[in-house]
Design a protein around this motif. Structure first.
Motif, PDB file in Angstrom:
ATOM      1  N   TYR A 262       0.838  -1.197   0.000  1.00  0.00           N
ATOM      2  CA  TYR A 262       0.000   0.000   0.000  1.00  0.00           C
ATOM      3  C   TYR A 262       0.878   1.254   0.000  1.00  0.00           C
ATOM      4  O   TYR A 262       1.895   1.320   0.711  1.00  0.00           O
ATOM      5  CB  TYR A 262      -0.929   0.010   1.210  1.00  0.00           C
ATOM      6  CG  TYR A 262      -2.042  -1.011   1.139  1.00  0.00           C
ATOM      7  CD1 TYR A 262      -3.264  -0.670   0.579  1.00  0.00           C
ATOM      8  CD2 TYR A 262      -1.858  -2.297   1.634  1.00  0.00           C
ATOM      9  CE1 TYR A 262      -4.293  -1.607   0.510  1.00  0.00           C
ATOM     10  CE2 TYR A 262      -2.872  -3.233   1.561  1.00  0.00           C
ATOM     11  CZ  TYR A 262      -4.094  -2.883   0.998  1.00  0.00           C
ATOM     12  OH  TYR A 262      -5.101  -3.816   0.918  1.00  0.00           O
ATOM     13  N   PHE A 263       0.454   2.239  -0.769  1.00  0.00           N
ATOM     14  CA  PHE A 263       1.175   3.509  -0.818  1.00  0.00           C
ATOM     15  C   PHE A 263       0.192   4.660  -1.020  1.00  0.00           C
ATOM     16  O   PHE A 263      -0.907   4.480  -1.555  1.00  0.00           O
ATOM     17  CB  PHE A 263       2.235   3.497  -1.931  1.00  0.00           C
ATOM     18  CG  PHE A 263       1.670   3.284  -3.311  1.00  0.00           C
ATOM     19  CD1 PHE A 263       1.374   4.366  -4.140  1.00  0.00           C
ATOM     20  CD2 PHE A 263       1.436   1.995  -3.779  1.00  0.00           C
ATOM     21  CE1 PHE A 263       0.869   4.152  -5.416  1.00  0.00           C
ATOM     22  CE2 PHE A 263       0.920   1.793  -5.052  1.00  0.00           C
ATOM     23  CZ  PHE A 263       0.623   2.871  -5.875  1.00  0.00           C
ATOM     24  N   MET A 264       0.646   5.831  -0.604  1.00  0.00           N
ATOM     25  CA  MET A 264      -0.163   7.063  -0.698  1.00  0.00           C
ATOM     26  C   MET A 264       0.803   8.183  -0.989  1.00  0.00           C
ATOM     27  O   MET A 264       1.636   8.549  -0.148  1.00  0.00           O
ATOM     28  CB  MET A 264      -0.912   7.309   0.621  1.00  0.00           C
ATOM     29  CG  MET A 264      -1.866   8.478   0.654  1.00  0.00           C
ATOM     30  SD  MET A 264      -2.743   8.503   2.262  1.00  0.00           S
ATOM     31  CE  MET A 264      -3.789   9.937   2.049  1.00  0.00           C
ATOM     32  N   ASP A 265       0.750   8.749  -2.235  1.00  0.00           N
ATOM     33  CA  ASP A 265       1.721   9.754  -2.631  1.00  0.00           C
ATOM     34  C   ASP A 265       1.164  10.632  -3.744  1.00  0.00           C
ATOM     35  O   ASP A 265      -0.032  10.568  -4.073  1.00  0.00           O
ATOM     36  CB  ASP A 265       3.036   9.092  -3.047  1.00  0.00           C
ATOM     37  CG  ASP A 265       2.842   8.029  -4.128  1.00  0.00           C
ATOM     38  OD1 ASP A 265       1.925   8.195  -4.959  1.00  0.00           O
ATOM     39  OD2 ASP A 265       3.597   7.027  -4.133  1.00  0.00           O
ATOM     40  N   VAL A 266       2.067  11.435  -4.371  1.00  0.00           N
ATOM     41  CA  VAL A 266       1.709  12.323  -5.478  1.00  0.00           C
ATOM     42  C   VAL A 266       2.527  11.895  -6.690  1.00  0.00           C
ATOM     43  O   VAL A 266       3.754  11.775  -6.605  1.00  0.00           O
ATOM     44  CB  VAL A 266       1.958  13.798  -5.120  1.00  0.00           C
ATOM     45  CG1 VAL A 266       1.708  14.692  -6.330  1.00  0.00           C
ATOM     46  CG2 VAL A 266       1.058  14.229  -3.957  1.00  0.00           C
ATOM     47  N   ARG A 267       1.863  11.727  -7.860  1.00  0.00           N
ATOM     48  CA  ARG A 267       2.519  11.277  -9.084  1.00  0.00           C
ATOM     49  C   ARG A 267       1.972  12.048 -10.273  1.00  0.00           C
ATOM     50  O   ARG A 267       1.020  12.820 -10.155  1.00  0.00           O
ATOM     51  CB  ARG A 267       2.276   9.780  -9.304  1.00  0.00           C
ATOM     52  CG  ARG A 267       2.854   8.875  -8.213  1.00  0.00           C
ATOM     53  CD  ARG A 267       2.429   7.443  -8.402  1.00  0.00           C
ATOM     54  NE  ARG A 267       2.991   6.588  -7.343  1.00  0.00           N
ATOM     55  CZ  ARG A 267       3.853   5.595  -7.557  1.00  0.00           C
ATOM     56  NH1 ARG A 267       4.280   5.336  -8.780  1.00  0.00           N
ATOM     57  NH2 ARG A 267       4.279   4.863  -6.553  1.00  0.00           N
ATOM     58  N   ILE A 268       2.579  11.767 -11.428  1.00  0.00           N
ATOM     59  CA  ILE A 268       2.078  12.330 -12.663  1.00  0.00           C
ATOM     60  C   ILE A 268       0.711  11.723 -12.953  1.00  0.00           C
ATOM     61  O   ILE A 268       0.475  10.530 -12.750  1.00  0.00           O
ATOM     62  CB  ILE A 268       3.055  12.039 -13.830  1.00  0.00           C
ATOM     63  CG1 ILE A 268       4.417  12.682 -13.553  1.00  0.00           C
ATOM     64  CG2 ILE A 268       2.487  12.551 -15.151  1.00  0.00           C
ATOM     65  CD1 ILE A 268       4.381  14.187 -13.447  1.00  0.00           C
ATOM     66  N   ALA A 269      -0.219  12.571 -13.414  1.00  0.00           N
ATOM     67  CA  ALA A 269      -1.570  12.101 -13.713  1.00  0.00           C
ATOM     68  C   ALA A 269      -1.518  10.975 -14.739  1.00  0.00           C
ATOM     69  O   ALA A 269      -0.770  11.033 -15.720  1.00  0.00           O
ATOM     70  CB  ALA A 269      -2.423  13.254 -14.232  1.00  0.00           C
ATOM     71  N   GLY A 270      -2.321   9.954 -14.519  1.00  0.00           N
ATOM     72  CA  GLY A 270      -2.357   8.790 -15.398  1.00  0.00           C
ATOM     73  C   GLY A 270      -1.710   7.581 -14.777  1.00  0.00           C
ATOM     74  O   GLY A 270      -1.955   6.455 -15.225  1.00  0.00           O
ATOM     75  N   GLU A 271      -0.870   7.757 -13.759  1.00  0.00           N
ATOM     76  CA  GLU A 271      -0.233   6.609 -13.120  1.00  0.00           C
ATOM     77  C   GLU A 271      -1.151   5.938 -12.100  1.00  0.00           C
ATOM     78  O   GLU A 271      -0.892   4.790 -11.712  1.00  0.00           O
ATOM     79  CB  GLU A 271       1.085   7.032 -12.453  1.00  0.00           C
ATOM     80  CG  GLU A 271       2.154   7.469 -13.438  1.00  0.00           C
ATOM     81  CD  GLU A 271       3.485   7.730 -12.768  1.00  0.00           C
ATOM     82  OE1 GLU A 271       3.667   7.301 -11.601  1.00  0.00           O
ATOM     83  OE2 GLU A 271       4.338   8.373 -13.394  1.00  0.00           O
ATOM     84  N   PHE A 272      -2.177   6.682 -11.675  1.00  0.00           N
ATOM     85  CA  PHE A 272      -3.145   6.088 -10.747  1.00  0.00           C
ATOM     86  C   PHE A 272      -4.319   5.540 -11.568  1.00  0.00           C
ATOM     87  O   PHE A 272      -5.287   6.249 -11.881  1.00  0.00           O
ATOM     88  CB  PHE A 272      -3.647   7.109  -9.710  1.00  0.00           C
ATOM     89  CG  PHE A 272      -2.669   7.364  -8.590  1.00  0.00           C
ATOM     90  CD1 PHE A 272      -2.469   6.418  -7.608  1.00  0.00           C
ATOM     91  CD2 PHE A 272      -1.941   8.538  -8.553  1.00  0.00           C
ATOM     92  CE1 PHE A 272      -1.566   6.650  -6.569  1.00  0.00           C
ATOM     93  CE2 PHE A 272      -1.041   8.776  -7.528  1.00  0.00           C
ATOM     94  CZ  PHE A 272      -0.835   7.828  -6.534  1.00  0.00           C
ATOM     95  N   LYS A 273      -4.198   4.259 -11.930  1.00  0.00           N
ATOM     96  CA  LYS A 273      -5.265   3.561 -12.642  1.00  0.00           C
ATOM     97  C   LYS A 273      -5.169   2.080 -12.327  1.00  0.00           C
ATOM     98  O   LYS A 273      -4.110   1.568 -11.965  1.00  0.00           O
ATOM     99  CB  LYS A 273      -5.183   3.811 -14.138  1.00  0.00           C
ATOM    100  CG  LYS A 273      -3.907   3.342 -14.792  1.00  0.00           C
ATOM    101  CD  LYS A 273      -3.884   3.669 -16.272  1.00  0.00           C
ATOM    102  CE  LYS A 273      -2.581   3.193 -16.927  1.00  0.00           C
ATOM    103  NZ  LYS A 273      -2.533   3.519 -18.370  1.00  0.00           N
ATOM    104  N   ASP A 274      -6.262   1.402 -12.443  1.00  0.00           N
ATOM    105  CA  ASP A 274      -6.303  -0.028 -12.146  1.00  0.00           C
ATOM    106  C   ASP A 274      -5.721  -0.818 -13.326  1.00  0.00           C
ATOM    107  O   ASP A 274      -5.913  -0.468 -14.496  1.00  0.00           O
ATOM    108  CB  ASP A 274      -7.739  -0.484 -11.878  1.00  0.00           C
ATOM    109  CG  ASP A 274      -8.339   0.140 -10.627  1.00  0.00           C
ATOM    110  OD1 ASP A 274      -7.564   0.460  -9.699  1.00  0.00           O
ATOM    111  OD2 ASP A 274      -9.564   0.331 -10.582  1.00  0.00           O
ATOM    112  N   GLY A 275      -5.008  -1.898 -12.983  1.00  0.00           N
ATOM    113  CA  GLY A 275      -4.483  -2.776 -14.023  1.00  0.00           C
ATOM    114  C   GLY A 275      -3.020  -3.093 -13.811  1.00  0.00           C
ATOM    115  O   GLY A 275      -2.405  -2.687 -12.804  1.00  0.00           O
ATOM    116  N   GLU A 276      -2.451  -3.805 -14.794  1.00  0.00           N
ATOM    117  CA  GLU A 276      -1.042  -4.190 -14.741  1.00  0.00           C
ATOM    118  C   GLU A 276      -0.206  -3.106 -15.398  1.00  0.00           C
ATOM    119  O   GLU A 276      -0.528  -2.614 -16.488  1.00  0.00           O
ATOM    120  CB  GLU A 276      -0.838  -5.538 -15.424  1.00  0.00           C
ATOM    121  CG  GLU A 276      -1.536  -6.671 -14.713  1.00  0.00           C
ATOM    122  CD  GLU A 276      -1.233  -8.016 -15.359  1.00  0.00           C
ATOM    123  OE1 GLU A 276      -0.423  -8.055 -16.318  1.00  0.00           O
ATOM    124  OE2 GLU A 276      -1.796  -9.031 -14.917  1.00  0.00           O
TER     125      GLU A 276
END
Length: 333
Positions: A262-276
Motif C-alpha cells: 500500500y502507498f499514498m503519494d503524489v505522481r504524474i496524472a495517469g499513473e493512478f489507474k487499475d491494471g497491470e
C-alpha cells in the motif's frame, strides 16, 4: 316701692333718656320719713356678691365655649374629612342542607390623632441599576493548518497546526544545487513520522511489474511538472507480479492479495489507474530538479492493512483526511 329701689330704677342705664339728678336723689334720701335698715336684705335686689358670682359664671361659660370651639377646629384639622361612604351590605351565603349565614363586616377606620403633624415625605424614585454585561470575547482560534515553505520559496504545503516539520539536507549532484536540496519530515501531534516531502533533490528509482488497485485519487491543483502535466494524489495498492528474466528460473511462488503493497503519494496524472503496469517511483520533475511527496507507512509491517476492507475503513479516519489534505495542498510557484 322702696325708695332705694326706685332710685336704682331711675338710673337704669338700659333706659335711654333718663339722666339722674344727684342732688334731688340725695335730698329725697335725707328728707324722707321712711325708715329702712340694710341689715335685712331687700327682696328681689341681688347683692354685690351675687353680682360678682354671676359675672364669674358668665365669664367661665364664655371661656368654656371658646375652648370647645378651639378644640373642634383642632380636631377637624387633624382628622380630616370624614368619609360618608356606607358600609357594604351583608353577604348571605346559603348551602344545602343547613343554611349558613356569612357576615362580612366592613373594617372601621380608626383615625390616629397627632398633636404635631409631620411633613409628608415624597418618595424618591428608584432608578433601576443598568445591568452591564461584559461582552465575552471568544478566544482567538489558532488556524487549523499551518503553511511550510521550502527555503527556495517555490514549493509549499499546509499541515495541521499541532503537527511539526523537521528539515534536513536532501540528495544533490553538485555544490551549486546543494542549498536547494531540502528534505522535510512531517510528524503528527504524538511525534510519529507520518509523511515526507523533498524539493530540489536528485531523484531516481526503479520499478517492477505490478497489478495496481486504486482506492482514491484526485488532481493536485497547485502542482504541475516542468512540462505542464498535471499531478494527482492517490491511495492505492500494488501486487508484484512474477516476471521471468532471461537466464533466470521461472518463479513458482503464488501471489495473492495478502502480499499487497500500500502507498499514498503524489505522481504524474495517469499513473493512478487499475491494471497491470510498471510501478515507477513517485517523482515529479520541477524547475528545481525533482519533487517527491509520500505518506510514511511502516515498511516493516507489510502489508500495512490486513485486507482491502481494512484499508477502506482507514479512509474514513481523521488521520487519512489530514494526510490527504496536506498532499492536496502542494503548490509550486
Amino acid at each position: 316701692m322702696d325708695p332705694i329701689k326706685n332710685q336704682i330704677a331711675a338710673i337704669d342705664p338700659f333706659k335711654p333718656g333718663t339722666e339722674p339728678d344727684g342732688q334731688e336723689a340725695l335730698h329725697r334720701m335725707l328728707s324722707g320719713s321712711t325708715m329702712y335698715s340694710d341689715t335685712k336684705p331687700l327682696r328681689g335686689v341681688p347683692s354685690l356678691e351675687d353680682r360678682r358670682r354671676r359675672k364669674a359664671r358668665i365669664a367661665g361659660g364664655l371661656l368654656l365655649g371658646a375652648a370647645a370651639v378651639t378644640a373642634g377646629v383642632l380636631v377637624a384639622a387633624n382628622f380630616g374629612q370624614v368619609s360618608s361612604t356606607p358600609a357594604p351590605a351583608v353577604t348571605m351565603e346559603t348551602s344545602t342542607p343547613s343554611p349558613t349565614v356569612s357576615v362580612t363586616a366592613a373594617p372601621t377606620p380608626t383615625p390616629s390623632a397627632s398633636t404635631t403633624p409631620e411633613p409628608t415625605q415624597v418618595p424618591t424614585p428608584t432608578v433601576p441599576a443598568v445591568a452591564t454585561t461584559v461582552p465575552v470575547v471568544p478566544p482567538v482560534q489558532a488556524p487549523a493548518f499551518k503553511t511550510f515553505t521550502f527555503p527556495d520559496g517555490h514549493l509549499s504545503f499546509t499541515y495541521p497546526s499541532d503537527w511539526t516539520v523537521k528539515t534536513g539536507q536532501g540528495a544533490y549532484l553538485t555544490e551549486e544545487t546543494k542549498a536547494g536540496a531540502v528534505n522535510a519530515t512531517i510528524m503528527d501531534s504524538s511525534g510519529a513520522e507520518v509523511a515526507f516531502v523533498a524539493s530540489g533533490s536528485y531523484g531516481g528509482g526503479t520499478g517492477g511489474w505490478v497489478r495496481r488497485t486504486v482506492l482514491d485519487k484526485a488532481v493536485v491543483p497547485g502542482l504541475t511538472d516542468s512540462s505542464g502535466r498535471a499531478t494527482e494524489f492517490g491511495f492505492a495498492s500494488d501486487i508484484i507480479l512474477p516476471h521471468t528474466s532471461q537466464g533466470l528460473p521461472t518463479p513458482t511462488e503464488s501471489w495473492s492479495e495478502s502480499s499487497a503493497y500500500y502507498f499514498m503519494d503524489v505522481r504524474i496524472a495517469g499513473e493512478f489507474k487499475d491494471g497491470e503496469m510498471g510501478s515507477g517511483p513517485p517523482l515529479v520533475m520541477t524547475p528545481s530538479l525533482f519533487m517527491t511527496a509520500r505518506v510514511l507507512f511502516d515498511y516493516e509491517k507489510q502489508p500495512t492493512f490486513a485486507t482491502p476492507a481494512a484499508a477502506k475503513a482507514w479512509m474514513g479516519t481523521q488521520q487519512y483526511a489530514q494526510l490527504k489534505e496536506m498532499l492536496m495542498s502542494l503548490s509550486y510557484k
